[in-house]
Enzyme design. Structure first.
Site, PDB file in Angstrom:
ATOM      1  N   TYR A 105       0.813  -1.219   0.000  1.00 15.96           N
ATOM      2  CA  TYR A 105       0.000   0.000   0.000  1.00 15.96           C
ATOM      3  C   TYR A 105       0.850   1.275   0.000  1.00 15.96           C
ATOM      4  O   TYR A 105       0.335   2.360  -0.244  1.00 15.96           O
ATOM      5  CB  TYR A 105      -0.941   0.017   1.213  1.00 15.96           C
TER       6      TYR A 105
ATOM      7  N   LYS B 253       3.974 -15.274   2.603  1.00 10.15           N
ATOM      8  CA  LYS B 253       3.872 -16.038   1.349  1.00 10.15           C
ATOM      9  C   LYS B 253       5.307 -16.344   0.924  1.00 10.15           C
ATOM     10  O   LYS B 253       5.763 -15.959  -0.167  1.00 10.15           O
ATOM     11  CB  LYS B 253       3.094 -15.188   0.319  1.00 10.15           C
TER      12      LYS B 253
ATOM     13  N   ASP C  12      -2.512 -18.128   2.189  1.00  8.83           N
ATOM     14  CA  ASP C  12      -3.683 -18.812   1.622  1.00  8.83           C
ATOM     15  C   ASP C  12      -4.193 -19.881   2.583  1.00  8.83           C
ATOM     16  O   ASP C  12      -5.400 -20.044   2.786  1.00  8.83           O
ATOM     17  CB  ASP C  12      -3.369 -19.392   0.231  1.00  8.83           C
TER      18      ASP C  12
ATOM     19  N   ASP D 269      -4.846  -6.752   6.236  1.00  8.87           N
ATOM     20  CA  ASP D 269      -6.074  -6.045   5.847  1.00  8.87           C
ATOM     21  C   ASP D 269      -7.173  -7.074   5.536  1.00  8.87           C
ATOM     22  O   ASP D 269      -8.302  -7.003   6.035  1.00  8.87           O
ATOM     23  CB  ASP D 269      -5.749  -5.199   4.600  1.00  8.87           C
TER      24      ASP D 269
ATOM     25  N   ASP E 254     -10.417  -8.566   8.221  1.00  4.94           N
ATOM     26  CA  ASP E 254     -11.832  -8.465   7.838  1.00  4.94           C
ATOM     27  C   ASP E 254     -12.493  -9.844   7.857  1.00  4.94           C
ATOM     28  O   ASP E 254     -13.640  -9.983   8.286  1.00  4.94           O
ATOM     29  CB  ASP E 254     -11.986  -7.851   6.446  1.00  4.94           C
TER      30      ASP E 254
END
Ligand code: NAD
Length: 365
Positions: A146, A195, A227, A251, A255
């Site tokens: 980001y 990852k 994942d 992020d 959620d």
């Protein structure tokens, strides 16, 4: 103890839910012999109305002079409010971004906890959530994809967009240290999510987490690919204590984790820097649709105040007392409208914002 708390009530339901959190803090002060001194700070739409900007430099200075900041929520109806006809840098949310940057808040903490009494709102099967779950997602907030360099350009007649994901070892080490510190206050387990089978930034993340772990022999840790973590959150959420991860993974995972708890009105959060300072706020927004009606759920803000006691002042017993009072009020059958059961309301009483604050204060031991 004397605690200087900056208070950003903000817009919409902000002032209503903050009033209840202050009520609870004052009750804690009375019971445990602490003094909470509040300094009001304007941010968001109310600051735009008063000063034409969402956060003044004076407001930033006032936040910096506090030991911690408790915030309600900012912003209005994005379709109808005149605040959203202003250029982006003058809109309410720009105030929050400026505050986070000025205070170097790089670590975001979001707990996901399933209350037995609100199990019905959890979309997972009963056998998966039996016994509940209680995890803390620690997300890096100021680096990664980001904040990396980005551009869109035409290469050989083809429009191509590039985003870059950068982390240096210092950025990783400071968040990893924070994650292990938080685990020490909990069940002493860290799941570091990355990852590393694909990304260089994740391989560096893994290396630095391992180096940091060596300083915390009492904390067990594991690595998990992002994942797999997304799957494990819905398959077996109770395995997690602290999930430590970078900005974009955090992020998305936070959620997902909040979704499996049920209501937005129950979710606190904290953003921390490398001192004891923190900004504590509910995960929800300013809910303009219910502002001024006295029906907003103040529990997320009250639980944010409990996090403030725990993480900025090390008042763990006091924070536990607030958490316990919230659990008890739910056990006693009190609910704001957003957490009323869909299937029958036997033994359940609907209450408003202020009554919920009073009921929680009565249960502070
Ligand atoms: P929202 O979270 O304000 O509301 C979504 C839904 O959840 C609404 O139906 C609302 O009534 C309900 N809700 C939220 N908090 C509640 C509570 N405590 N009790 C009961 N119900 C609650 O999201 P939105 O409508 O998308 O955004 C409204 C404004 O809030 C926008 O201006 C947005 O930018 C802003 N916002 C601010 C923050 C923040 O201050 N950190 C975070 C998110 C959104």
């Amino acid at each position: 103890m004397e605690c200087r708390i900056g208070v950003i009530s903000g817009d919409g339901i902000g002032p209503e839910i903050i009033a209840e959190a202050k009520k609870v803090l004052n009750k804690i002060g009375e019971k445990y012999g602490h003094t909470f001194c509040y300094q009001d700070i304007l941010m968001g739409g109310c600051s735009i109305d008063a000063y034409k900007v969402p956060l003044t430099d004076e407001a930033v200075a006032a936040a910096k002079a506090s030991d911690a900041v408790l915030m309600g929520s900012i912003g209005g109806n994005t379709q109808t409010s005149p605040w959203y006809r202003l250029p982006p840098e003058l809109r309410p949310e720009a105030g929050l971004l400026k505050l986070r940057k000025s205070l170097n808040l790089f670590a975001n903490l979001r707990p996901a906890y399933l209350y037995e009494e609100l199990k019905e709102a959890c979309p997972l099967r009963e056998n998966i959530v039996e016994g509940g779950f209680d995890m803390m997602i620690m997300r890096e907030l100021t680096g990664g994809l980001y904040f990396g360099a980005r551009k869109t350009e035409e290469i050989d007649g083809v429009v191509t967009a590039v985003d870059t994901l950068t982390y240096n070892e210092n950025e990783i080490r400071r968040i990893a240290k924070r994650g292990f510190d938080i685990a020490l206050k909990r069940r002493k387990k860290v799941t570091s999510v990355d990852k590393a089978n694909v990304l260089d930034s994740s391989r560096l993340w893994r290396k630095i987490v391992e180096e940091t772990a060596a300083d915390y022999p009492d904390v067990t840790y594991e690595h998990m690919l992002v994942d797999n973590c997304a799957m494990q959150l819905v398959k077996n959420p109770k395995q997690f204590d602290v999930i430590l991860t970078e900005n974009m993974f955090g992020d998305i995972l936070s959620d997902e984790a909040s979704m499996i708890t049920g209501s937005i009105g129950m979710l606190p959060s904290a953003s921390l820097n490398d001192t004891k300072f923190g900004l504590y706020e509910p995960s929800g927004g300013s809910a303009p649709d219910i502002a001024g009606k006295g029906i907003a759920n103040p529990i997320a803000t009250i639980l944010s105040a409990a996090m403030l006691l725990r993480y900025s002042f090390d008042l763990d017993a006091e924070a536990d007392a607030v958490d316990a009072a919230v659990r008890q009020v739910l056990k006693d059958g009190y609910r704001t409208v957003d957490i009323m059961p869909q299937s029958g309301a036997d033994g359940v009483t609907q209450v408003g914002t202020s009554e919920m604050g009073d009921l929680i204060c009565e249960r502070i031991q």
